[in-house]
Design a protein around this motif. Structure first.
Motif, short mmCIF file in Angstrom:
data_model
loop_
_atom_site.label_atom_id
_atom_site.label_comp_id
_atom_site.label_asym_id
_atom_site.label_seq_id
_atom_site.Cartn_x
_atom_site.Cartn_y
_atom_site.Cartn_z
N ARG A 1 0.63 -1.41 -0.19
CA ARG A 1 0.33 -0.36 0.25
C ARG A 1 0.98 1.19 0.00
O ARG A 1 0.56 2.26 0.36
CB ARG A 1 -0.85 -0.32 1.04
CG ARG A 1 -1.71 -1.17 0.79
CD ARG A 1 -2.99 -0.62 2.51
NE ARG A 1 -4.07 -1.66 2.40
CZ ARG A 1 -3.72 -3.53 2.43
NH1 ARG A 1 -2.93 -3.56 3.29
NH2 ARG A 1 -4.76 -3.73 2.69
N VAL A 2 2.02 1.28 -0.96
CA VAL A 2 2.61 2.55 -0.56
C VAL A 2 2.46 2.85 -1.91
O VAL A 2 1.79 2.32 -2.61
CB VAL A 2 4.40 1.92 -0.47
CG1 VAL A 2 4.89 1.43 0.74
CG2 VAL A 2 4.70 1.06 -1.76
N ASN A 3 2.37 4.61 -2.21
CA ASN A 3 2.54 4.96 -3.49
C ASN A 3 3.90 5.01 -4.81
O ASN A 3 4.78 5.64 -4.51
CB ASN A 3 2.04 6.56 -3.42
CG ASN A 3 1.56 7.19 -4.29
OD1 ASN A 3 1.68 7.01 -5.62
ND2 ASN A 3 0.78 8.34 -4.30
N ARG A 4 3.67 3.54 -5.42
CA ARG A 4 4.81 3.11 -6.64
C ARG A 4 4.33 4.53 -7.35
O ARG A 4 5.84 4.91 -8.15
CB ARG A 4 4.58 2.00 -7.15
CG ARG A 4 4.53 0.99 -5.29
CD ARG A 4 4.80 -0.02 -6.18
NE ARG A 4 5.72 -0.63 -7.39
CZ ARG A 4 5.03 -1.85 -8.36
NH1 ARG A 4 4.74 -2.83 -7.52
NH2 ARG A 4 6.75 -1.91 -9.34
N LEU A 5 3.65 5.40 -7.51
CA LEU A 5 3.61 6.26 -8.97
C LEU A 5 3.92 7.60 -8.11
O LEU A 5 4.07 8.32 -9.01
CB LEU A 5 2.40 6.75 -9.22
CG LEU A 5 1.10 5.48 -9.64
CD1 LEU A 5 0.04 5.63 -9.84
CD2 LEU A 5 2.21 4.99 -11.58
N GLU A 6 4.11 8.10 -7.12
CA GLU A 6 5.18 9.36 -6.61
C GLU A 6 7.08 8.02 -6.04
O GLU A 6 7.39 9.38 -5.28
CB GLU A 6 4.43 9.43 -5.08
CG GLU A 6 3.08 10.25 -5.75
CD GLU A 6 3.30 11.29 -6.56
OE1 GLU A 6 4.23 12.40 -6.47
OE2 GLU A 6 2.31 11.34 -7.44
N GLY A 7 7.03 7.62 -7.06
CA GLY A 7 8.53 7.01 -6.18
C GLY A 7 8.74 5.92 -4.75
O GLY A 7 9.49 5.66 -4.39
N GLU A 8 7.22 5.81 -4.31
CA GLU A 8 7.61 5.29 -2.75
C GLU A 8 8.05 3.55 -2.98
O GLU A 8 6.85 3.09 -4.18
CB GLU A 8 6.36 5.42 -2.67
CG GLU A 8 6.00 6.75 -1.26
CD GLU A 8 5.15 6.51 -0.23
OE1 GLU A 8 4.33 8.06 -0.04
OE2 GLU A 8 4.30 5.41 -0.24
N THR A 9 8.69 2.67 -2.17
CA THR A 9 8.89 1.77 -3.04
C THR A 9 8.30 0.53 -1.64
O THR A 9 8.35 0.60 -0.39
CB THR A 9 9.66 1.45 -3.12
OG1 THR A 9 10.95 2.17 -1.87
CG2 THR A 9 10.46 2.01 -4.74
N GLY A 10 7.72 -0.36 -2.20
CA GLY A 10 7.69 -1.60 -0.57
C GLY A 10 8.72 -2.57 -1.00
O GLY A 10 9.45 -2.34 -1.24
N PHE A 11 8.12 -3.84 -0.44
CA PHE A 11 8.87 -5.08 -0.55
C PHE A 11 9.75 -5.48 -1.41
O PHE A 11 10.55 -5.81 -1.54
CB PHE A 11 7.80 -6.25 -0.27
CG PHE A 11 9.33 -7.43 -0.01
CD1 PHE A 11 9.06 -7.66 1.06
CD2 PHE A 11 9.13 -8.75 -1.39
CE1 PHE A 11 9.71 -8.90 1.86
CE2 PHE A 11 10.35 -9.47 -0.55
CZ PHE A 11 9.90 -10.48 0.47
N CYS A 12 8.82 -5.15 -3.22
CA CYS A 12 10.03 -5.20 -3.74
C CYS A 12 10.82 -4.50 -4.15
O CYS A 12 12.07 -4.82 -5.20
CB CYS A 12 8.73 -5.54 -5.27
SG CYS A 12 8.31 -4.13 -5.52
N GLY A 13 10.74 -3.11 -3.90
CA GLY A 13 12.23 -2.24 -4.15
C GLY A 13 11.95 -1.10 -5.29
O GLY A 13 12.99 -0.65 -5.72
N ILE A 14 10.38 -1.70 -5.85
CA ILE A 14 10.05 -1.15 -7.22
C ILE A 14 9.44 0.23 -7.32
O ILE A 14 8.18 -0.14 -6.80
CB ILE A 14 9.89 -1.33 -8.32
CG1 ILE A 14 11.34 -3.43 -8.83
CG2 ILE A 14 10.00 -1.40 -10.01
CD1 ILE A 14 12.32 -2.74 -8.84
N GLY A 15 9.49 1.10 -7.95
CA GLY A 15 8.21 2.42 -8.06
C GLY A 15 7.70 2.25 -9.26
O GLY A 15 7.18 0.92 -9.36
N ALA A 16 7.19 3.58 -9.43
CA ALA A 16 6.62 3.33 -10.77
C ALA A 16 7.11 2.97 -12.30
O ALA A 16 6.10 2.55 -13.38
CB ALA A 16 6.25 5.62 -11.04
N GLU A 17 8.70 2.52 -13.05
CA GLU A 17 8.84 1.74 -13.45
C GLU A 17 9.36 0.77 -13.92
O GLU A 17 10.20 0.37 -12.68
CB GLU A 17 9.77 3.22 -14.45
CG GLU A 17 8.61 4.63 -15.08
CD GLU A 17 9.37 4.82 -16.42
OE1 GLU A 17 10.30 4.62 -16.10
OE2 GLU A 17 9.19 5.79 -17.23
#
Length: 291
Positions: A29-45
């Motif tokens: 539940r992190v905002n990957r579109l804004e560059g936040e990363t969770g377990f996988c460590g990958i953001g928007a791209e």
């Protein structure tokens, strides 16, 4: 195979969901579109580590031109024994937008690859869905292989329906405690079983034409030392609850890599007897054994 309006809409919704990411069972539940990363460590791209024809996959995926393999950095599993840890845990790769991935897919097809094989796609399924749609609209004709760790969210798989021709998941563990200890995923067995059922519902048993897989489910099971994978129970599930015609690769190539030395139970390769017990059990069940 042109995209449908429904597929485009599913792709849009799945991409928007990155704003509060629940793409995989981790549900960070992190905002990957804004560059936040969770377990996988990958953001928007997505990060692409490498791409090219690969001749080391199962025979039915290779043909004369090889499997058009695209290795993706990051992973939603924390396997202590990861053989690609520089990519999965170290996240070595370059950022790639969906349009760039689509161009890579088309290039691999022009090189003669018989499929496009996404390795570790789970955590970037929204980005890959967009890339697949772009590549299909540009004329891509070969099958798409979803080569994953088997720790998948049903809603994400359902969004991918119609875009993936060949699902190639791992079935790693029968026991949640082993999955917790080795991959930080105590719910792996039940999540994996539900994912396998959904994959098979979508594509059925593996279909092979002129020696090349065109559609269906191909399961990989890596035999671990000391029975840590619960191989017989995994294979029993495939034969009895997925299909007795399931195409499965019972794999002997486990070697202690990455942090495997921290766990004495997996600090050695499986013995020949350990492997043969699993392989022979699969054969007795009547499962189709890959080479």
């Amino acid at each position: 195979m042109s995209a449908t309006d429904a597929q485009r809409e599913r792709a849009r919704r799945l991409h928007e969901a990155l704003a509060c990411c629940e793409v995989c069972p981790r549900q960070c539940r992190v905002n990957r579109l804004e560059g936040e990363t969770g377990f996988c460590g990958i953001g928007a791209e997505a990060l692409v580590s490498s791409a090219g024809p690969h001749f080391g996959e199962e025979d039915v995926l290779v043909g004369l031109g090889g499997s058009g393999t695209i290795f993706l950095a990051g992973c939603n599993l924390g396997c202590l024994f990861c053989q690609n840890y520089e990519i999965s845990h170290g996240r070595e790769g370059r950022q790639a937008a969906p349009a760039g991935i689509a161009r890579t897919m088309l290039r691999l097809e022009r090189m003669g690859c018989v499929n496009i094989n996404f390795v570790t796609p789970t955590h970037v399924a929204p980005q890959l869905m967009q890339a697949i749609l772009l590549a299909r609209e540009a004329g891509l004709a070969v099958p798409i292989v979803y080569n994953c760790g088997g720790y998948e969210k049903l809603e994400t798989l359902q969004a991918l329906e119609g875009l993936i021709q060949i699902y190639m998941p791992d079935a790693k563990y029968a026991d949640g405690e082993a999955a917790r200890e080795l991959s930080d995923a105590p719910d792996y067995p039940e999540v994996n079983r539900a994912a396998l059922r959904e994959m098979h519902r979508q594509v059925g048993d593996l279909a092979i034409e002129s020696g090349i897989a065109t559609r269906g489910l191909l399961v990989r099971h890596l035999v671990l030392p000391n029975g840590m994978a619960g191989s017989k129970a995994v294979l029993d599930f495939l034969a009895r609850e997925i299909s007795p015609r399931t195409y499965v690769n019972v794999m002997a190539q486990y070697r202690p890599c990455y942090r495997a030395g921290e766990c004495p139970k997996i600090a050695r390769p499986p013995t020949r007897q350990e492997f043969l017990e699993a392989y022979d059990h699969a054969a007795r069940l009547g499962l189709r054994l890959a080479r």
